[in-house]
Design an enzyme around this catalytic site. Structure first.
Site, PDB file in Angstrom:
ATOM      1  N   LYS A   1       0.534  -1.311   0.023  1.00 28.15           N
ATOM      2  CA  LYS A   1      -0.111  -0.365   0.162  1.00 28.15           C
ATOM      3  C   LYS A   1       1.008   1.227   0.073  1.00 28.15           C
ATOM      4  O   LYS A   1       0.830   2.346  -0.314  1.00 28.15           O
ATOM      5  CB  LYS A   1      -1.192   0.098   1.306  1.00 28.15           C
ATOM      6  CG  LYS A   1      -1.411   1.444   1.421  1.00 28.15           C
ATOM      7  CD  LYS A   1      -2.561   1.336   2.699  1.00 28.15           C
ATOM      8  CE  LYS A   1      -1.736   1.644   4.013  1.00 28.15           C
ATOM      9  NZ  LYS A   1      -2.087   3.168   4.221  1.00 28.15           N
ATOM     10  N   ASN A   2       1.845   1.217   0.807  1.00 29.21           N
ATOM     11  CA  ASN A   2       2.731   2.653   0.889  1.00 29.21           C
ATOM     12  C   ASN A   2       4.032   3.189   0.316  1.00 29.21           C
ATOM     13  O   ASN A   2       3.986   3.774   0.104  1.00 29.21           O
ATOM     14  CB  ASN A   2       3.006   2.490   2.553  1.00 29.21           C
ATOM     15  CG  ASN A   2       1.968   2.019   3.606  1.00 29.21           C
ATOM     16  OD1 ASN A   2       1.016   3.193   3.000  1.00 29.21           O
ATOM     17  ND2 ASN A   2       2.653   2.156   4.838  1.00 29.21           N
TER      18      ASN A   2
ATOM     19  N   ARG B   1      -4.603  10.212   3.454  1.00 28.32           N
ATOM     20  CA  ARG B   1      -3.480  10.956   4.352  1.00 28.32           C
ATOM     21  C   ARG B   1      -2.379  11.402   3.074  1.00 28.32           C
ATOM     22  O   ARG B   1      -2.182  12.765   2.588  1.00 28.32           O
ATOM     23  CB  ARG B   1      -2.648  11.038   5.227  1.00 28.32           C
ATOM     24  CG  ARG B   1      -3.764  10.833   6.498  1.00 28.32           C
ATOM     25  CD  ARG B   1      -2.842  11.692   8.095  1.00 28.32           C
ATOM     26  NE  ARG B   1      -1.836  11.567   7.652  1.00 28.32           N
ATOM     27  CZ  ARG B   1      -1.820  13.388   7.802  1.00 28.32           C
ATOM     28  NH1 ARG B   1      -3.058  14.177   7.896  1.00 28.32           N
ATOM     29  NH2 ARG B   1      -0.742  13.966   7.519  1.00 28.32           N
TER      30      ARG B   1
ATOM     31  N   CYS C   1      -5.145  12.839  11.930  1.00 29.93           N
ATOM     32  CA  CYS C   1      -6.072  11.137  11.688  1.00 29.93           C
ATOM     33  C   CYS C   1      -5.458  10.656  13.585  1.00 29.93           C
ATOM     34  O   CYS C   1      -5.139  10.650  14.853  1.00 29.93           O
ATOM     35  CB  CYS C   1      -4.929  10.322  10.816  1.00 29.93           C
ATOM     36  SG  CYS C   1      -3.664   9.890  11.745  1.00 29.93           S
TER      37      CYS C   1
ATOM     38  N   ARG D   1       0.068  14.350  12.504  1.00 29.73           N
ATOM     39  CA  ARG D   1       0.571  14.040  10.964  1.00 29.73           C
ATOM     40  C   ARG D   1       0.773  15.520  10.223  1.00 29.73           C
ATOM     41  O   ARG D   1       0.240  15.777   9.080  1.00 29.73           O
ATOM     42  CB  ARG D   1      -0.558  13.233  10.148  1.00 29.73           C
ATOM     43  CG  ARG D   1      -0.845  12.088  11.160  1.00 29.73           C
ATOM     44  CD  ARG D   1       0.299  11.298  11.138  1.00 29.73           C
ATOM     45  NE  ARG D   1       0.927  10.198   9.876  1.00 29.73           N
ATOM     46  CZ  ARG D   1      -0.398   9.649   9.560  1.00 29.73           C
ATOM     47  NH1 ARG D   1      -1.467   8.557   9.450  1.00 29.73           N
ATOM     48  NH2 ARG D   1       0.368   8.369   8.318  1.00 29.73           N
ATOM     49  N   PRO D   2       1.844  16.126  11.151  1.00 31.40           N
ATOM     50  CA  PRO D   2       2.084  17.366   9.942  1.00 31.40           C
ATOM     51  C   PRO D   2       2.934  17.558   9.144  1.00 31.40           C
ATOM     52  O   PRO D   2       3.283  16.190   8.740  1.00 31.40           O
ATOM     53  CB  PRO D   2       3.063  18.664  11.384  1.00 31.40           C
ATOM     54  CG  PRO D   2       3.535  17.427  12.349  1.00 31.40           C
ATOM     55  CD  PRO D   2       2.322  16.095  11.839  1.00 31.40           C
ATOM     56  N   ILE D   3       3.010  18.201   8.321  1.00 34.64           N
ATOM     57  CA  ILE D   3       3.712  18.055   6.668  1.00 34.64           C
ATOM     58  C   ILE D   3       5.146  19.278   6.350  1.00 34.64           C
ATOM     59  O   ILE D   3       5.013  20.045   5.669  1.00 34.64           O
ATOM     60  CB  ILE D   3       2.809  17.978   5.623  1.00 34.64           C
ATOM     61  CG1 ILE D   3       2.103  19.387   5.488  1.00 34.64           C
ATOM     62  CG2 ILE D   3       1.907  16.939   5.535  1.00 34.64           C
ATOM     63  CD1 ILE D   3       1.607  19.461   3.892  1.00 34.64           C
TER      64      ILE D   3
ATOM     65  N   ASP E   1       4.213   0.305  12.020  1.00 39.91           N
ATOM     66  CA  ASP E   1       2.586  -0.059  11.475  1.00 39.91           C
ATOM     67  C   ASP E   1       2.338  -1.388  11.836  1.00 39.91           C
ATOM     68  O   ASP E   1       1.746  -2.029  11.897  1.00 39.91           O
ATOM     69  CB  ASP E   1       2.550  -0.403   9.876  1.00 39.91           C
ATOM     70  CG  ASP E   1       2.804   1.109   9.701  1.00 39.91           C
ATOM     71  OD1 ASP E   1       2.863   1.447   8.042  1.00 39.91           O
ATOM     72  OD2 ASP E   1       2.590   2.220  10.042  1.00 39.91           O
TER      73      ASP E   1
ATOM     74  N   ARG F   1      -9.174  -0.572   4.688  1.00 34.82           N
ATOM     75  CA  ARG F   1      -8.464   0.849   3.943  1.00 34.82           C
ATOM     76  C   ARG F   1      -6.529   0.240   3.300  1.00 34.82           C
ATOM     77  O   ARG F   1      -6.176   0.562   1.888  1.00 34.82           O
ATOM     78  CB  ARG F   1      -8.404   2.206   4.265  1.00 34.82           C
ATOM     79  CG  ARG F   1      -9.122   2.929   4.309  1.00 34.82           C
ATOM     80  CD  ARG F   1      -8.319   4.028   5.660  1.00 34.82           C
ATOM     81  NE  ARG F   1      -7.545   4.286   5.127  1.00 34.82           N
ATOM     82  CZ  ARG F   1      -6.714   4.404   5.846  1.00 34.82           C
ATOM     83  NH1 ARG F   1      -6.407   4.678   7.139  1.00 34.82           N
ATOM     84  NH2 ARG F   1      -4.783   4.657   5.999  1.00 34.82           N
TER      85      ARG F   1
HETATM   86  C1  EPZ Z   1       3.683   7.092   6.946  1.00 27.33           C
HETATM   87  O1  EPZ Z   1       3.916   8.016   6.540  1.00 27.33           O
HETATM   88  C2  EPZ Z   1       3.001   5.566   6.034  1.00 27.33           C
HETATM   89  N1  EPZ Z   1       1.592   6.050   5.189  1.00 27.33           N
HETATM   90  C3  EPZ Z   1       1.963   5.986   7.527  1.00 27.33           C
HETATM   91  O2  EPZ Z   1       1.864   4.095   7.769  1.00 27.33           O
HETATM   92  C4  EPZ Z   1       3.933   5.207   8.661  1.00 27.33           C
HETATM   93  O3  EPZ Z   1       3.242   4.397   9.883  1.00 27.33           O
HETATM   94  C5  EPZ Z   1       4.766   6.429   8.416  1.00 27.33           C
HETATM   95  O4  EPZ Z   1       5.112   6.891   7.045  1.00 27.33           O
HETATM   96  C6  EPZ Z   1       6.100   5.542   9.513  1.00 27.33           C
HETATM   97  O5  EPZ Z   1       6.764   5.124   8.747  1.00 27.33           O
HETATM   98  C7  EPZ Z   1       2.526   5.992   4.392  1.00 27.33           C
HETATM   99  O6  EPZ Z   1       3.609   5.118   3.827  1.00 27.33           O
HETATM  100  C8  EPZ Z   1       0.832   6.615   2.768  1.00 27.33           C
HETATM  101  P1  EPZ Z   1       6.553   9.711   8.784  1.00 27.33           P
HETATM  102  P2  EPZ Z   1       4.248   9.559   6.607  1.00 27.33           P
HETATM  103  O7  EPZ Z   1       6.582  11.560   7.302  1.00 27.33           O
HETATM  104  O8  EPZ Z   1       4.712   9.721   5.777  1.00 27.33           O
HETATM  105  C9  EPZ Z   1       6.410  13.246  12.109  1.00 27.33           C
HETATM  106  C10 EPZ Z   1       0.227   2.497   7.288  1.00 27.33           C
HETATM  107  O9  EPZ Z   1      -0.874   2.370   8.258  1.00 27.33           O
HETATM  108  N2  EPZ Z   1       6.370  14.407  10.986  1.00 27.33           N
HETATM  109  O10 EPZ Z   1       7.566   9.064   8.536  1.00 27.33           O
HETATM  110  O11 EPZ Z   1       2.679  10.551   7.388  1.00 27.33           O
HETATM  111  C11 EPZ Z   1       5.095  11.673  11.440  1.00 27.33           C
HETATM  112  O12 EPZ Z   1       4.188  13.107  13.059  1.00 27.33           O
HETATM  113  C12 EPZ Z   1       0.785   3.842   7.510  1.00 27.33           C
HETATM  114  O13 EPZ Z   1      -0.041   2.077   6.552  1.00 27.33           O
HETATM  115  C13 EPZ Z   1       6.747  15.397  10.597  1.00 27.33           C
HETATM  116  O14 EPZ Z   1       6.793  16.218  12.007  1.00 27.33           O
HETATM  117  O15 EPZ Z   1       5.225   9.262   7.756  1.00 27.33           O
HETATM  118  C14 EPZ Z   1       5.505  11.287  12.984  1.00 27.33           C
HETATM  119  O16 EPZ Z   1       5.505  11.231  14.182  1.00 27.33           O
HETATM  120  C15 EPZ Z   1       0.239   5.267   8.722  1.00 27.33           C
HETATM  121  N3  EPZ Z   1       6.792  16.665  10.340  1.00 27.33           N
HETATM  122  C16 EPZ Z   1       6.914  11.256  12.401  1.00 27.33           C
HETATM  123  O17 EPZ Z   1       7.729  12.410  11.469  1.00 27.33           O
HETATM  124  C17 EPZ Z   1       6.659  15.967   8.384  1.00 27.33           C
HETATM  125  O18 EPZ Z   1       6.942  16.704   7.704  1.00 27.33           O
HETATM  126  C18 EPZ Z   1       6.794   9.948  11.233  1.00 27.33           C
HETATM  127  O19 EPZ Z   1       6.062  10.369   9.852  1.00 27.33           O
HETATM  128  C19 EPZ Z   1       6.179  14.225   8.787  1.00 27.33           C
HETATM  129  C20 EPZ Z   1       6.663  13.615  10.030  1.00 27.33           C
END
Ligand code: EPZ
Length: 450
Positions: free
Chosen positions: A22-23, A93, A117, A122-124, A337, A429
């Protein structure tokens, strides 16, 4: 609303095959926008999130053919819109990948933010900072923004369009940059989303981009491999430094998604929880080192083999697992995950386990549901202390988010008696044909459409 009815206590036995990841599928589908040509994506999982992201592409004007449930032929040349609406963005997301894809291809993107969520805010901000370093003018608005900040962002609005007060409240991002240039980025955290989104903005930028402290997940590598197959120059994906040399011309390609290591890990945990003997085919064992090591630490037998055509893992258990401690970390550490289904397994372990969730601030909602089944789990901030009990008991439970749903499935499969799992839309999902695959392994599971 559909629900699952599961009668536990039946050891899982037999062989199943894993679907596409999926990811990896979600960003790769968005990345087709960057090529400006038809792309054929294979080994797609037949799950809600894939349907949703393809719907977003079609909403932008792309044409999508589905010759089969695991294939999509995407033609991005008919895209006539550079804006993802709230209705579309709130479907999932990963809609934020359209920010980097549209910016990278057209020099403009307007994305409504899906907001937090169940598992966290989940900030960007890392995505946005990276794109600014590449020369994009990125203006973001969220629920805390002042009217001045909103007005400033609206200056980038395409002529003739407007933003509803609802979208202003929930948040949006507008990125503009026709001439992006390379740059050196240092991510605060190895964020999967930020690494991928910045790659999208960089592949067509003028010059070289270096992403330091990049995420190393298998799906990051898969996205980089897809872009390379389309003519991009990307080096180092899978390490913490990714180097990209922008190329103006990308072309379409045919690409098969890697197997889903989170789906695989979930079935490995379910096999262990039911004291079964399961062979999982079409896997990449190297992506499963952390979960395999943890299961073996619990006394579960994990062996890998290959049929000459594909790799498989065999998972066997005969008794209750031993307790073990888990710390979730970015890849190659233990995947966040898999923390939730693993917590379900450890709830019946011999001894106490300490689980630390380092990635997300609210990823323990499944523990309340597990305690309703007889588990003994105490929370303390980012830590869960799991005192193993003899067994769990079937009851009515709820899937609060995708991987919490996986935890409910694992718990119900091993519990005494029958469980009803509600809100399984969350599970739809990310898990393809879950009840069919589990029934093929001997589980007593029925999907009931209310
Ligand atoms: C991806 O989410 C996956 N989703 C998530 O899977 C997975 O849990 C996560 O990576 C970690 O492996 C998809 O790939 C669609 P991150 P993502 O950016 O990219 C913080 C599932 O169950 N952060 O690595 O959103 C964030 O809040 C889903 O399949 C910021 O602060 O994860 C988190 O605490 C759930 N600012 C940490 O970093 C940002 O700009 C890791 O998030 C981005 C992230």
């Amino acid at each position: 609303m559909a629900y699952y009815r599961i009668t536990g206590g039946k050891p899982l036995h037999g062989t199943i095959s894993v679907s596409g990841a999926k990811n990896a599928a979600l960003p790769i589908i968005c990345a087709t926008v960057l090529t400006g040509e038809k792309c054929r994506i294979e080994n797609l999982p037949d799950i809600e999130d894939v349907h949703s992201i393809l719907m977003i592409l079609e909403d932008l004007g792309a044409t999508v053919e589905r010759p089969s449930t695991d294939v999509a032929i995407i033609d991005p040349t008919t895209i006539n819109k550079l804006r993802v609406s709230m209705a579309m963005a709130s479907k999932l997301r990963a809609s934020y990948y359209m920010l980097g894809a549209l910016l990278g291809r057209y020099g403009y993107a307007h994305i409504a933010l899906p907001g937090g969520c169940p598992i966290g805010e989940r900030p960007i901000n890392f995505h946005i900072n990276g794109m600014r370093l590449l020369g994009a003018d990125v203006r973001d608005v969220d629920s805390e923004s002042t009217p001045q900040q909103v007005q400033y962002a609206l200056e980038l609005l395409e002529p003739g369009s407007e933003v509803s007060s609802e979208e202003q409240r929930s948040g949006f991002v507008i990125a503009s940059g026709k001439e992006l240039h390379g740059g050196e980025i240092f991510l605060d955290m190895p964020s999967v989303g930020a690494t991928i989104n910045i790659m999208f903005a960089a592949v067509r930028a003028e010059g070289r981009t270096i992403i330091n402290n990049a995420a190393r997940e298998p799906h990051v590598v898969d996205v980089a491999n897809f872009l390379s197959a389309c003519g991009a120059t990307i080096r180092g994906a899978g390490t913490d430094v990714i180097r990209i040399t922008g190329t103006k011309k990308l072309h379409g390609c045919t690409y098969a998604i890697i197997p889903d290591q989170i789906e695989t890990g979930t079935y490995m945990i379910a096999a262990a929880a039911t004291k079964g003997d399961v062979i999982i085919k079409n896997v990449i064992p190297a992506h499963l080192e952390a979960i395999s090591a943890k299961l073996m630490e619990c006394g579960v037998e994990v062996t890998e083999g290959d049929t000459g055509r594909e790799f498989f893992l065999r998972v066997r258990a005969k008794e209750r697992p031993r307790a073990c401690n888990i710390r979730t970390l970015p890849y190659p550490g233990f995947a966040t995950d898999l923390q939730q289904p693993m917590t379900a397994l450890l709830s019946v372990a011999i001894g106490s386990s300490v689980i630390v969730e380092n990635l997300f601030e609210n990823r323990f909602m499944h523990t309340r549901q597990l305690n309703r089944m007889g588990a003994n789990i105490r929370l303390d901030g980012r830590m869960a202390i799991v005192s193993g009990v003899e067994k769990l008991y079937g009851t009515e439970i709820e899937a609060t988010d995708l991987r919490a749903g996986a935890a409910m499935i694992v718990a119900a499969l091993m519990a005494d008696g029958t469980s009803i799992i509600r809100s399984i839309i969350h599970i739809d999902r990310g898990y393809e044909k879950l009840d069919e695959k589990l029934r093929a392994l001997g589980a007593d599971i029925e999907r009931v459409e209310e």
